[in-house]
Design a protein around this motif. Structure first.
Motif, PDB file in Angstrom:
ATOM      1  N   SER A 181      59.148  75.012  -2.779  1.00  0.00           N
ATOM      2  CA  SER A 181      60.475  74.798  -3.359  1.00  0.00           C
ATOM      3  C   SER A 181      60.554  75.374  -4.778  1.00  0.00           C
ATOM      4  O   SER A 181      61.634  75.783  -5.232  1.00  0.00           O
ATOM      5  CB  SER A 181      60.815  73.303  -3.379  1.00  0.00           C
ATOM      6  N   ALA A 182      59.430  75.418  -5.479  1.00  0.00           N
ATOM      7  CA  ALA A 182      59.413  76.006  -6.824  1.00  0.00           C
ATOM      8  C   ALA A 182      59.691  77.504  -6.760  1.00  0.00           C
ATOM      9  O   ALA A 182      60.402  78.056  -7.619  1.00  0.00           O
ATOM     10  CB  ALA A 182      58.067  75.747  -7.499  1.00  0.00           C
ATOM     11  N   ILE A 183      59.159  78.165  -5.733  1.00  0.00           N
ATOM     12  CA  ILE A 183      59.403  79.595  -5.555  1.00  0.00           C
ATOM     13  C   ILE A 183      60.873  79.826  -5.202  1.00  0.00           C
ATOM     14  O   ILE A 183      61.502  80.771  -5.688  1.00  0.00           O
ATOM     15  CB  ILE A 183      58.487  80.169  -4.461  1.00  0.00           C
ATOM     16  N   VAL A 184      61.425  78.954  -4.359  1.00  0.00           N
ATOM     17  CA  VAL A 184      62.839  79.046  -4.009  1.00  0.00           C
ATOM     18  C   VAL A 184      63.704  78.930  -5.262  1.00  0.00           C
ATOM     19  O   VAL A 184      64.652  79.695  -5.463  1.00  0.00           O
ATOM     20  CB  VAL A 184      63.226  77.941  -3.000  1.00  0.00           C
ATOM     21  N   LEU A 185      63.371  77.980  -6.113  1.00  0.00           N
ATOM     22  CA  LEU A 185      64.140  77.767  -7.337  1.00  0.00           C
ATOM     23  C   LEU A 185      64.085  78.992  -8.248  1.00  0.00           C
ATOM     24  O   LEU A 185      65.122  79.454  -8.754  1.00  0.00           O
ATOM     25  CB  LEU A 185      63.601  76.543  -8.080  1.00  0.00           C
ATOM     26  N   LEU A 186      62.910  79.546  -8.441  1.00  0.00           N
ATOM     27  CA  LEU A 186      62.749  80.676  -9.350  1.00  0.00           C
ATOM     28  C   LEU A 186      63.385  81.944  -8.793  1.00  0.00           C
ATOM     29  O   LEU A 186      64.146  82.634  -9.491  1.00  0.00           O
ATOM     30  CB  LEU A 186      61.261  80.910  -9.632  1.00  0.00           C
ATOM     31  N   TYR A 187      63.087  82.251  -7.531  1.00  0.00           N
ATOM     32  CA  TYR A 187      63.559  83.518  -6.949  1.00  0.00           C
ATOM     33  C   TYR A 187      65.045  83.470  -6.627  1.00  0.00           C
ATOM     34  O   TYR A 187      65.823  84.315  -7.076  1.00  0.00           O
ATOM     35  CB  TYR A 187      62.744  83.826  -5.690  1.00  0.00           C
ATOM     36  N   GLN A 188      65.443  82.467  -5.850  1.00  0.00           N
ATOM     37  CA  GLN A 188      66.832  82.380  -5.404  1.00  0.00           C
ATOM     38  C   GLN A 188      67.769  82.052  -6.563  1.00  0.00           C
ATOM     39  O   GLN A 188      68.842  82.634  -6.694  1.00  0.00           O
ATOM     40  CB  GLN A 188      66.928  81.312  -4.313  1.00  0.00           C
ATOM     41  N   GLY A 189      67.338  81.135  -7.419  1.00  0.00           N
ATOM     42  CA  GLY A 189      68.145  80.804  -8.582  1.00  0.00           C
ATOM     43  C   GLY A 189      68.270  81.969  -9.530  1.00  0.00           C
ATOM     44  O   GLY A 189      69.348  82.234 -10.082  1.00  0.00           O
ATOM     45  N   GLY A 190      67.176  82.687  -9.737  1.00  0.00           N
ATOM     46  CA  GLY A 190      67.212  83.857 -10.607  1.00  0.00           C
ATOM     47  C   GLY A 190      68.130  84.938 -10.074  1.00  0.00           C
ATOM     48  O   GLY A 190      68.859  85.584 -10.834  1.00  0.00           O
ATOM     49  N   LEU A 191      68.112  85.128  -8.748  1.00  0.00           N
ATOM     50  CA  LEU A 191      68.975  86.135  -8.139  1.00  0.00           C
ATOM     51  C   LEU A 191      70.448  85.753  -8.287  1.00  0.00           C
ATOM     52  O   LEU A 191      71.306  86.609  -8.535  1.00  0.00           O
ATOM     53  CB  LEU A 191      68.621  86.291  -6.654  1.00  0.00           C
ATOM     54  N   SER A 192      70.747  84.462  -8.161  1.00  0.00           N
ATOM     55  CA  SER A 192      72.125  84.001  -8.339  1.00  0.00           C
ATOM     56  C   SER A 192      72.602  84.236  -9.765  1.00  0.00           C
ATOM     57  O   SER A 192      73.736  84.667 -10.001  1.00  0.00           O
ATOM     58  CB  SER A 192      72.236  82.509  -7.995  1.00  0.00           C
ATOM     59  N   LEU A 193      71.737  83.945 -10.739  1.00  0.00           N
ATOM     60  CA  LEU A 193      72.118  84.135 -12.138  1.00  0.00           C
ATOM     61  C   LEU A 193      72.271  85.612 -12.488  1.00  0.00           C
ATOM     62  O   LEU A 193      73.079  85.978 -13.348  1.00  0.00           O
ATOM     63  CB  LEU A 193      71.075  83.491 -13.053  1.00  0.00           C
ATOM     64  N   ALA A 194      71.490  86.457 -11.822  1.00  0.00           N
ATOM     65  CA  ALA A 194      71.546  87.894 -12.105  1.00  0.00           C
ATOM     66  C   ALA A 194      72.646  88.596 -11.318  1.00  0.00           C
ATOM     67  O   ALA A 194      72.851  89.805 -11.479  1.00  0.00           O
ATOM     68  CB  ALA A 194      70.201  88.545 -11.784  1.00  0.00           C
ATOM     69  N   ALA A 195      73.356  87.847 -10.477  1.00  0.00           N
ATOM     70  CA  ALA A 195      74.341  88.469  -9.582  1.00  0.00           C
ATOM     71  C   ALA A 195      75.421  89.241 -10.329  1.00  0.00           C
ATOM     72  O   ALA A 195      75.947  90.230  -9.821  1.00  0.00           O
ATOM     73  CB  ALA A 195      74.988  87.398  -8.699  1.00  0.00           C
ATOM     74  N   GLY A 196      75.774  88.813 -11.527  1.00  0.00           N
ATOM     75  CA  GLY A 196      76.809  89.494 -12.283  1.00  0.00           C
ATOM     76  C   GLY A 196      76.510  90.954 -12.539  1.00  0.00           C
ATOM     77  O   GLY A 196      77.422  91.777 -12.639  1.00  0.00           O
ATOM     78  N   PHE A 197      75.236  91.299 -12.612  1.00  0.00           N
ATOM     79  CA  PHE A 197      74.863  92.685 -12.855  1.00  0.00           C
ATOM     80  C   PHE A 197      75.198  93.582 -11.665  1.00  0.00           C
ATOM     81  O   PHE A 197      75.281  94.794 -11.798  1.00  0.00           O
ATOM     82  CB  PHE A 197      73.367  92.786 -13.160  1.00  0.00           C
ATOM     83  N   PHE A 198      75.350  92.973 -10.468  1.00  0.00           N
ATOM     84  CA  PHE A 198      75.608  93.754  -9.269  1.00  0.00           C
ATOM     85  C   PHE A 198      77.099  93.807  -8.919  1.00  0.00           C
ATOM     86  O   PHE A 198      77.479  94.404  -7.931  1.00  0.00           O
ATOM     87  CB  PHE A 198      74.855  93.159  -8.074  1.00  0.00           C
ATOM     88  N   ALA A 199      77.942  93.182  -9.717  1.00  0.00           N
ATOM     89  CA  ALA A 199      79.353  93.045  -9.357  1.00  0.00           C
ATOM     90  C   ALA A 199      80.029  94.393  -9.156  1.00  0.00           C
ATOM     91  O   ALA A 199      80.823  94.567  -8.236  1.00  0.00           O
ATOM     92  CB  ALA A 199      80.080  92.241 -10.432  1.00  0.00           C
ATOM     93  N   GLN A 200      79.753  95.363 -10.026  1.00  0.00           N
ATOM     94  CA  GLN A 200      80.416  96.656  -9.930  1.00  0.00           C
ATOM     95  C   GLN A 200      79.727  97.588  -8.938  1.00  0.00           C
ATOM     96  O   GLN A 200      80.380  98.376  -8.273  1.00  0.00           O
ATOM     97  CB  GLN A 200      80.446  97.322 -11.320  1.00  0.00           C
ATOM     98  N   SER A 201      78.394  97.509  -8.845  1.00  0.00           N
ATOM     99  CA  SER A 201      77.656  98.436  -7.992  1.00  0.00           C
ATOM    100  C   SER A 201      77.684  98.070  -6.526  1.00  0.00           C
ATOM    101  O   SER A 201      77.461  98.920  -5.668  1.00  0.00           O
ATOM    102  CB  SER A 201      76.194  98.523  -8.471  1.00  0.00           C
ATOM    103  N   LEU A 202      77.972  96.790  -6.193  1.00  0.00           N
ATOM    104  CA  LEU A 202      78.008  96.361  -4.801  1.00  0.00           C
ATOM    105  C   LEU A 202      79.358  95.709  -4.497  1.00  0.00           C
ATOM    106  O   LEU A 202      79.469  94.492  -4.426  1.00  0.00           O
ATOM    107  CB  LEU A 202      76.874  95.363  -4.512  1.00  0.00           C
ATOM    108  N   PRO A 203      80.419  96.496  -4.308  1.00  0.00           N
ATOM    109  CA  PRO A 203      81.735  95.918  -4.045  1.00  0.00           C
ATOM    110  C   PRO A 203      81.793  95.105  -2.758  1.00  0.00           C
ATOM    111  O   PRO A 203      82.584  94.198  -2.629  1.00  0.00           O
ATOM    112  CB  PRO A 203      82.651  97.142  -3.958  1.00  0.00           C
ATOM    113  N   ASP A 204      80.944  95.426  -1.777  1.00  0.00           N
ATOM    114  CA  ASP A 204      80.884  94.658  -0.535  1.00  0.00           C
ATOM    115  C   ASP A 204      79.436  94.568  -0.076  1.00  0.00           C
ATOM    116  O   ASP A 204      78.959  95.420   0.688  1.00  0.00           O
ATOM    117  CB  ASP A 204      81.737  95.313   0.550  1.00  0.00           C
ATOM    118  N   PRO A 205      78.678  93.555  -0.527  1.00  0.00           N
ATOM    119  CA  PRO A 205      77.259  93.446  -0.204  1.00  0.00           C
ATOM    120  C   PRO A 205      76.970  93.376   1.287  1.00  0.00           C
ATOM    121  O   PRO A 205      75.885  93.737   1.729  1.00  0.00           O
ATOM    122  CB  PRO A 205      76.843  92.144  -0.898  1.00  0.00           C
TER     123      PRO A 205
END
Length: 258
Positions: A181-205
């Motif tokens: 669960s610690a890995i889930v928190l770090l990886y998945q949570g980190g990806l969610s927080l970093a999602a803003g960086f992908f907003a323009q490059s991935l208009p439809d993921p």
């Protein structure tokens, strides 16, 4: 709220909870599933624990096959998506072996096992659960959707699946599954927080070729994990983790020369 909202109208006022709520739900289901699995561990005979793990292995293998089909949907000029997947998985695997990712992950598992005085299968459960819960399109798409729009629908569905998987894994491997669960928190949570960086490059993921390629490569890894759970083979799945990063980079590089 639609499952895949318009990414260009990303709400800048989302709170930390809005962006990561799906990850916290996932964390809770993994812990609850692990606890229930530990309770069943003492109640079920070894042969029943084994058949539960085999059932999970079959489902994991099927999930991996469906994910790997994403490679057939990758439009990449004159190079087939399957070939790109092959290049990504091989190069990523070589890099993973060079960096000894599997060894380092197992070392972390052994360190945790020593600290909590876990059972003999602690490390195996920790590694298998960490990979199963973090590799897959639902992790990527769900985290992007959660981080960009505050929609945790995909991650909530994934959380339910992971909770049941945690029951099966922890009944066989023990408490090491809970520490994934610690890995889930770090990886998945980190990806969610970093999602803003992908907003323009991935208009439809959902249809973006880099995501399709990454999902396909992840599917190959999930198939390998299923084979490990079925005890058909013992593959170093963690060594292939760099392929998840190399795959979209390979696609971007190819686009520059076509």
């Amino acid at each position: 709220m639609p499952l895949l909202p318009l990414w260009l109208i990303y709400p800048a006022t989302l709170s930390l909870w809005d962006k990561t709520s799906g990850t916290w739900i996932n964390l809770i289901t993994v812990l609850l599933g692990s606890l229930l699995g530990l309770l069943l561990q003492d109640a079920l005979p070894r042969r029943m624990q084994r058949i539960i793990t085999q059932g999970l292995g079959l489902l994991t293998t099927f999930l991996g096959v469906t994910m790997a089909e994403s490679l057939l949907k990758v439009p990449a000029a004159h190079i087939d998506g399957i070939i790109l997947g092959l290049i990504a998985i091989v190069v990523g695997g070589v890099l993973g072996e060079w960096w000894q990712i599997e060894t380092h992950l197992r070392t972390l598992g052994n360190w945790l096992q020593h600290r909590v005085k876990g059972g003999g299968n602690f490390t195996e459960g920790f590694v298998a659960a960490s990979l199963l819960f973090c590799v897959g399109p639902m992790t990527i798409l769900g985290s992007l959707n959660n981080g960009l729009a505050g929609n945790n629908t995909v991650l909530s569905i994934k959380s339910a699946m992971d909770g049941f998987a945690a029951i099966a894994l922890s009944s066989s491997y023990g408490i090491g599954v809970a520490f994934s669960s610690a890995i889930v928190l770090l990886y998945q949570g980190g990806l969610s927080l970093a999602a803003g960086f992908f907003a323009q490059s991935l208009p439809d993921p959902a249809t973006a070729p880099p995501i399709l390629l990454t999902s396909g490569v992840g599917g190959l890894m999930i198939i390998g994990l299923g084979l490990n759970l079925l005890e058909v083979a013992q593959l170093s799945i963690a060594s292939f983790l760099p392929a998840l990063i190399f795959a979209p980079l390979l696609y971007a590089l190819l686009q520059q020369f076509t």
